[in-house]
Scaffold this motif. Structure first.
Motif, short mmCIF file in Angstrom:
data_model
loop_
_atom_site.label_atom_id
_atom_site.label_comp_id
_atom_site.label_asym_id
_atom_site.label_seq_id
_atom_site.Cartn_x
_atom_site.Cartn_y
_atom_site.Cartn_z
N PRO A 5 49.67 32.57 40.70
CA PRO A 5 48.27 32.32 41.08
C PRO A 5 47.27 33.17 40.29
N SER A 6 47.64 34.41 39.94
CA SER A 6 46.67 35.30 39.27
C SER A 6 46.68 35.14 37.75
N ALA A 7 47.46 34.20 37.21
CA ALA A 7 47.61 34.10 35.74
C ALA A 7 46.28 33.84 35.05
N ASP A 8 46.15 34.37 33.84
CA ASP A 8 45.03 34.03 32.96
C ASP A 8 45.37 32.64 32.39
N LEU A 9 44.73 31.62 32.93
CA LEU A 9 45.15 30.25 32.60
C LEU A 9 44.85 29.87 31.15
N PHE A 53 53.67 34.41 33.70
CA PHE A 53 52.24 34.60 33.49
C PHE A 53 51.65 35.05 34.81
N THR A 54 51.19 36.31 34.85
CA THR A 54 50.67 36.88 36.08
C THR A 54 49.82 38.10 35.74
N ASP A 71 49.57 40.19 38.40
CA ASP A 71 50.06 40.98 39.54
C ASP A 71 51.25 41.81 39.06
N LEU A 72 51.06 43.12 39.08
CA LEU A 72 52.09 44.04 38.57
C LEU A 72 53.43 43.85 39.28
N ARG A 73 53.35 43.61 40.60
CA ARG A 73 54.61 43.50 41.35
C ARG A 73 55.39 42.26 40.91
N GLU A 74 54.69 41.16 40.68
CA GLU A 74 55.39 39.95 40.23
C GLU A 74 56.00 40.16 38.84
N ALA A 75 55.22 40.79 37.97
CA ALA A 75 55.71 41.01 36.59
C ALA A 75 56.95 41.89 36.61
N GLU A 76 56.88 42.98 37.36
CA GLU A 76 58.02 43.91 37.38
C GLU A 76 59.23 43.27 38.06
N ARG A 77 58.97 42.50 39.09
CA ARG A 77 60.08 41.81 39.79
C ARG A 77 60.79 40.85 38.83
#
Ligand code: NAD
Length: 508
Positions: A275-279, A428-429, A431-437
């Protein structure tokens, strides 16, 4: 069918190009293997194939060469690779164009492929002074323990059509500085670029002075020639790039004789768009990764897993990119998508699109833009799927992007990993938590996992390869050189007593 792309003949430019690259005219005019350019569908050369029963003689020569080359100091071996890199620099425009004519990739990608060869040469030259072994702490007094890296032997390279020269160079540049001769079986679809590379290598070997004769050899031929290379006992390592089907044939034969394998097989690469991606950024990355090289990279983006909150915004823009992207002559500036390699590739694409439609897929694009026999030009296809069906789990080597929708992040990860292949992946995010996950132990299961860039277009500095049905091999940068050497562990006693490890007593 009305042709919607207009392609100029390639026949006239092949001869002068090959001549400048040092390929003898007889080598490309009198053989039994017809070479067809995917750009125009024209026959551009007749190359001589090697009978499978000659392969053994070539490998014996390479082995004799190994016995000499292994004793040449590694930095001196690096000097040969440096000279070869210089030849590539000088020939970049011609070789890049030949890659385009033989594979159909756009000119900037053809040139990029040669740049990748130059980059790996530079890397290998540096490496030739850094083939480091460790010194380890030993539990025994007045002892020293260390590891030494020695050359391995003849390295066999089997390569695919889609990176006809870069894949060889990832292996060859490292193998040569590691002290190993290389015997190369290129794809039967791309023998001309292989002959050109061999000729450039020979120029470098002449300047080097004193290079043993059979350091690099090319064996033109099909599967039987590949099999003869795979089965030869004097080839301790085979690096094989191609389809998973090829890997399934090659791997057990190599295992049967305890040879090393470096397998670089098919991928089914995905990107998750959160949802937070730079589209805007995601759109550009997806377009290159999914449509670039006409979908014929092992790292091509094949599955897009999009959060429902941004699904319409992203997919609508992607559809318009798919309908407007310029498909055509890969030599023309402005063309972004060239042809498929051949008619068989087009037939496989058509079959996959039909299977996707039968499973509820909705297709944008995918139309044929050229008459049969005049190059297989096709508009890339974006296929919205209700779920990840069997056809989505397969690698179809064509520009098809399957789009799937997700609600929960855990579902996106599950869909992502639920395919047989494990090559490359992206998220593509912001959100740090999504990226690291995604990068964590329970995130992407691929050999390559990226954040906010697409899955394709790797640099040579990192290890390249993937897990599961991709074969588990790693090529190019990082510490991949270790695959091309054998490690000896040495323990030296400089004392007057003989203490045994683990406190074992054996007193006579
Ligand atoms: P392919 O499997 O048809 O052929 C690859 C090579 O293997 C050719 O040189 C072929 O002659 C040889 N070969 C085939 N069967 C053989 C056998 N039994 N023994 C020995 N050699 C054999 O692949 P292709 O169509 O040229 O290339 C496309 C495939 O390659 C795709 O699946 C793509 O994902 C994969 N690929 C993977 C990577 C990677 O690094 N993982 C890179 C490029 C391409």
């Amino acid at each position: 069918m009305n042709a919607q792309v207009h392609i100029r003949s390639v026949a006239a430019e092949i001869g002068p190009l090959l001549q400048r690259l040092g390929v003898r005219p007889q080598a490309v005019s009198e053989g039994d293997l017809a070479v067809t350019s995917p750009v125009s569908g024209e026959r551009i050369a007749q190359v001589k194939t090697m009978p499978a029963d000659e392969v053994g003689t070539r490998i014996e020569r390479a082995h004799e060469t190994f016995l000499e080359w292994r004793k040449v100091p590694a930095p001196r071996r690096g000097e040969l690779v440096r000279l070869f890199g210089n030849e590539l620099r000088a020939a970049k425009a011609d070789l890049g164009r030949l890659v385009t004519l033989e594979t159909g990739k756009i000119l900037s990608e053809g040139l990029g492929e040669v740049q990748e060869m130059i980059d790996i040469c530079d890397f290998a030259v540096g490496l030739s002074r850094q083939l480091y072994g460790l010194t380890m702490a030993t539990e025994r007094a007045e002892h020293r323990m260390m590891e030494t890296w020695h050359p391995l032997g003849v390295v066999g390279v089997i390569s695919a059509f889609n990176f006809p020269v870069a894949v060889w160079s990832w292996n060859a540049a490292l193998a040569l500085v590691c002290g190993d001769p290389v015997v190369w079986k290129p794809s039967e679809k791309t023998p001309l670029t292989a002959l050109a590379v061999q000729s450039l290598f020979e120029r470098a070997a002449t300047q080097f002075g004193g290079a043993p004769e059979a350091l690099s050899q090319v064996l033109i031929g099909g599967r039987e020639v590949g099999e003869a290379l795979v089965d030869h006992p004097k080839v301790p390592l085979v690096s094989a790039t191609g389809s998973t089907a090829m890997g399934r044939q090659v791997a057990p034969r190599l295992a049967a004789r305890f040879a090393r394998t470096l397998l670089e097989l098919g991928g089914n690469n995905a990107a998750i768009v959160c949802p937070s991606a730079d589209l805007e950024l995601a759109l550009r990355a997806i377009a290159f990764a999914a449509m670039g090289t006409a979908g014929q990279r092992c790292t091509t983006l094949r599955r897009l897993i999009v959060h429902e909150s941004v699904y319409n915004a992203l997919v609508d823009r992607l559809k318009s990119a798919y309908t407007s992207v310029r498909v055509g002559d890969p030599r023309e500036s402005g063309t972004l998508v060239g042809p498929l390699i051949d008619e068989a590739a087009y037939a496989r694409m058509e079959r996959a699109l039909n299977a996707a439609k039968a499973a509820g897929g909705v297709v944008t694009g995918g139309e044929r833009l050229s008459a049969p026999g005049a190059g297989a030009y096709v508009r890339p296809a974006l296929v919205e799927m209700p779920q990840q069906t069997d056809i989505v789990r397969e690698e179809t080597f064509a520009p098809i992007l399957y789009v799937l929708r997700y609600r929960e992040f855990e579902d996106a990860l599950r869909i992502h990993n639920d395919v047989p292949q494990g090559l490359s992946s992206s998220i593509f995010t912001r959100d740090l938590r999504e990226a690291e996950r995604f990068l964590a132990v329970d995130g992407s299961d691929c050999g390559i996992a990226n954040v906010n860039i697409g899955p394709s277009g790797a640099e040579i500095g990192g290890a390249f390869g993937g897990e599961k049905a991709t074969g588990g091999g790693r090529e190019a940068g990082s510490d991949c050189w270790k695959t091309y050497m054998r490690r000896a562990t040495n323990t030296i006693n400089y004392g007057n007593t003989l203490p045994l490890a683990q406190g074992v007593r054996f007193d006579l």
